[in-house]
Enzyme design. Structure first.
Site, PDB file in Angstrom:
ATOM      1  N   ASP A  13       0.822  -1.225   0.000  1.00 53.31           N
ATOM      2  CA  ASP A  13       0.000   0.000   0.000  1.00 53.31           C
ATOM      3  C   ASP A  13       0.848   1.264   0.000  1.00 53.31           C
ATOM      4  O   ASP A  13       0.432   2.301   0.504  1.00 53.31           O
ATOM      5  CB  ASP A  13      -0.956   0.020   1.207  1.00 53.31           C
ATOM      6  CG  ASP A  13      -1.784  -1.243   1.305  1.00 53.31           C
ATOM      7  OD1 ASP A  13      -2.372  -1.634   0.289  1.00 53.31           O
ATOM      8  OD2 ASP A  13      -1.834  -1.848   2.393  1.00 53.31           O
ATOM      9  N   LYS A  16       2.416   2.008  -4.992  1.00 55.50           N
ATOM     10  CA  LYS A  16       3.161   1.419  -6.117  1.00 55.50           C
ATOM     11  C   LYS A  16       2.412   1.558  -7.431  1.00 55.50           C
ATOM     12  O   LYS A  16       3.035   1.556  -8.501  1.00 55.50           O
ATOM     13  CB  LYS A  16       3.448  -0.062  -5.850  1.00 55.50           C
ATOM     14  CG  LYS A  16       4.401  -0.321  -4.701  1.00 55.50           C
ATOM     15  CD  LYS A  16       4.743  -1.796  -4.585  1.00 55.50           C
ATOM     16  CE  LYS A  16       3.522  -2.662  -4.323  1.00 55.50           C
ATOM     17  NZ  LYS A  16       2.820  -2.328  -3.071  1.00 55.50           N
ATOM     18  N   GLY A  17       1.073   1.623  -7.366  1.00 55.43           N
ATOM     19  CA  GLY A  17       0.313   1.757  -8.596  1.00 55.43           C
ATOM     20  C   GLY A  17       0.735   2.988  -9.374  1.00 55.43           C
ATOM     21  O   GLY A  17       0.981   2.928 -10.579  1.00 55.43           O
ATOM     22  N   GLY A  40      -3.593  -4.551  -4.693  1.00 48.22           N
ATOM     23  CA  GLY A  40      -4.377  -3.511  -5.344  1.00 48.22           C
ATOM     24  C   GLY A  40      -3.519  -2.325  -5.721  1.00 48.22           C
ATOM     25  O   GLY A  40      -2.778  -1.809  -4.896  1.00 48.22           O
ATOM     26  N   HIS A  41      -3.589  -1.925  -6.990  1.00 43.70           N
ATOM     27  CA  HIS A  41      -2.885  -0.742  -7.467  1.00 43.70           C
ATOM     28  C   HIS A  41      -3.912   0.251  -7.981  1.00 43.70           C
ATOM     29  O   HIS A  41      -4.731  -0.090  -8.835  1.00 43.70           O
ATOM     30  CB  HIS A  41      -1.920  -1.099  -8.609  1.00 43.70           C
ATOM     31  CG  HIS A  41      -0.735  -1.890  -8.169  1.00 43.70           C
ATOM     32  ND1 HIS A  41       0.137  -2.495  -9.051  1.00 43.70           N
ATOM     33  CD2 HIS A  41      -0.267  -2.191  -6.936  1.00 43.70           C
ATOM     34  CE1 HIS A  41       1.084  -3.120  -8.379  1.00 43.70           C
ATOM     35  NE2 HIS A  41       0.860  -2.950  -7.100  1.00 43.70           N
ATOM     36  N   GLN A 223       2.221  -6.205  -2.927  1.00 43.58           N
ATOM     37  CA  GLN A 223       2.437  -6.160  -1.473  1.00 43.58           C
ATOM     38  C   GLN A 223       3.732  -5.397  -1.146  1.00 43.58           C
ATOM     39  O   GLN A 223       4.009  -4.402  -1.785  1.00 43.58           O
ATOM     40  CB  GLN A 223       2.435  -7.571  -0.869  1.00 43.58           C
ATOM     41  CG  GLN A 223       1.073  -8.225  -0.809  1.00 43.58           C
ATOM     42  CD  GLN A 223       0.762  -9.062  -2.026  1.00 43.58           C
ATOM     43  OE1 GLN A 223       1.621  -9.642  -2.661  1.00 43.58           O
ATOM     44  NE2 GLN A 223      -0.508  -9.140  -2.353  1.00 43.58           N
TER      45      GLN A 223
END
Length: 423
Positions: A13, A16-17, A40-41, A223
């Site tokens: 979290d 990174k997206g 999740g990105h 992650q």
């Protein structure tokens, strides 16, 4: 040849997206090398937010080939929905390549994940219940079903029926749940065969040829380092290796082919689920970071735990990953705080530790040693050069860089893909 690994240096979290999207804009290939749709990105493009959990972020660029590597676990039902979401946004997904050796998440994996987590009670891990752990367990036990198996009906049915037989014993005898019916799963997965047929490739060879052709390749981690199955805060970790070494293994390339390893960290720190968190702020500071930083999980929507940036664990991430540089995100979230702290040591039994402890008991009981910094009030979201940041923000960034002895080359000052400082 230009090959870059981008991965999280904390508990995931880290934003990174946005970072992978930043690098993907100039990449020919973006390779996801571990994990599944438990990650999740979120990528912000103007007013549009695109949340991806399995498809590599390179899919947003028409000239980029997104790759799901052999180290991943794939929920084909979820992937089908995610690809449809992208198509609905007029994003072409035809170039997506999926490794034949990636493992498939089956319906019984998701149920077992849920039942095992519930059985742990107060000792629960905080899993996303997406079936990730049980799928990796089957892989390690050499009873997993791989992507390529779906192209051979006889092989697929044989493996599935064998697995169902054993799994149903666990479900009925231990958890008192009804058994799975193999024919129902076979019918469901027959509906996914086109996805596999249209996207399966020898991704290791694909990447090898791209390297020979001097293409630009981005390896995208999910992650974060502190969730690594071997090097994280075990057992409160994910089920795969999230550190840089797995970029080679999970994509099928040799480690000498990796040039650059970029770690991503927030200007503070957060984690989802259970486990040790030495700098956690269970107070108004934590609430401030959660609200201003919109700290809610992309996959689960869970409220994240937040605290001051921990330089001891960050230095550990530098070591474990051989980070060549650092990308700091969400510096703008700290704007408005009167004082900002950096953790520079752990106090345990009258001793101050400056290296990350391997003992769980120390991780659970140590207290943070802080260095305090004056905050700033200015809105920094439009800043493009480091020298334009408030002096106190510059001092804060330089203190991080001096401690971990790795250059900070990028700073994010807002959620939009262009709100970055390039140093």
């Amino acid at each position: 040849m230009s090959t870059t690994v981008v991965l999280g240096a904390q508990w995931g979290d880290e934003g990174k997206g946005k970072v992978t999207d930043f690098f993907a804009s100039s990449a020919d290939f973006v390779v996801r090398f571990q994990g599944g749709n438990n990650a999740g990105h979120t990528i912000v493009v103007g007013e549009d937010k695109i949340a991806l959990s399995l498809t590599p972020s390179g899919v947003l660029y028409p000239n980029c080939v997104p790759v799901i590597g052999s180290g991943c676990v794939v929920d084909l039902g979820f992937l089908k929905k995610e690809l449809q979401m992208l198509k609905d946004k007029n994003i072409d997904t035809k170039k997506l390549a999926i490794s034949p050796n990636a493992h498939l998440i089956m319906p019984y994996h998701k149920l077992l994940d849920e039942l095992i987590e519930e059985s742990l009670g107060v000792n629960k891990i905080g899993t996303t219940k997406k079936g990730i752990g049980p799928c990796y367990a089957d892989k390690i036990q050499r009873r997993g079903i791989r992507v390529q198996d779906l192209l051979d009906q006889e092989v697929f049915e044989k493996k599935l029926k064998s697995n169902i037989e054993e799994t149903n014993l666990t479900l009925t005898k231990i958890y008192e749940r009804p058994p799975f019916v193999a024919e129902e799963i076979i019918k469901e997965f027959n509906g996914y065969r086109d996805i596999v047929a249209n996207h399966i490739q020898d991704t290791s060879l694909l990447i090898e040829n791209a390297i020979k052709e001097n293409k630009t390749i981005l390896f995208e981690g999910a992650q974060g380092t502190l969730l690594d199955i071997d090097h994280g805060t075990y057992p409160f970790v994910t089920s795969s290796n999230t550190s840089a070494g797995n970029a080679a293994i999970g994509s099928g390339v040799g480690p000498k082919n990796i040039d650059r390893i970029v770690g991503v960290t927030k200007a503070y720190i957060s984690r989802v689920g259970s486990g040790p968190f030495i700098t956690e702020q269970k107070n108004e500071i934590g609430d401030y970071l959660i609200e201003k930083g919109a700290e809610f999980g992309v996959v689960t929507g869970r409220r994240r735990r937040c605290g001051w940036l921990d330089l001891i664990s960050l230095k550990y991430s530098v070591r474990v990953n051989s980070l060549t540089e650092l990308f700091i995100t969400k510096l703008d979230v700290l704007s408005g705080l009167e004082q900002i702290n950096l953790c520079t040591g752990y106090k345990y039994e009258n001793e101050v530790l400056t290296d990350y402890p391997y003992k769980e008991s120390i991780q659970n009981k140590a207290e943070p040693v802080y260095q305090a910094f004056d905050g700033w009030t200015e809105d920094i979201s439009s800043v493009k050069n480091f020298e334009e940041l408030p002096k106190n923000a510059q001092t804060y960034i330089k203190a991080i860089e001096d401690f971990i002895e790795v250059p900070i080359t990028f700073i994010s000052v807002g959620p939009e893909r262009t709100e970055n400082i390039i140093i």
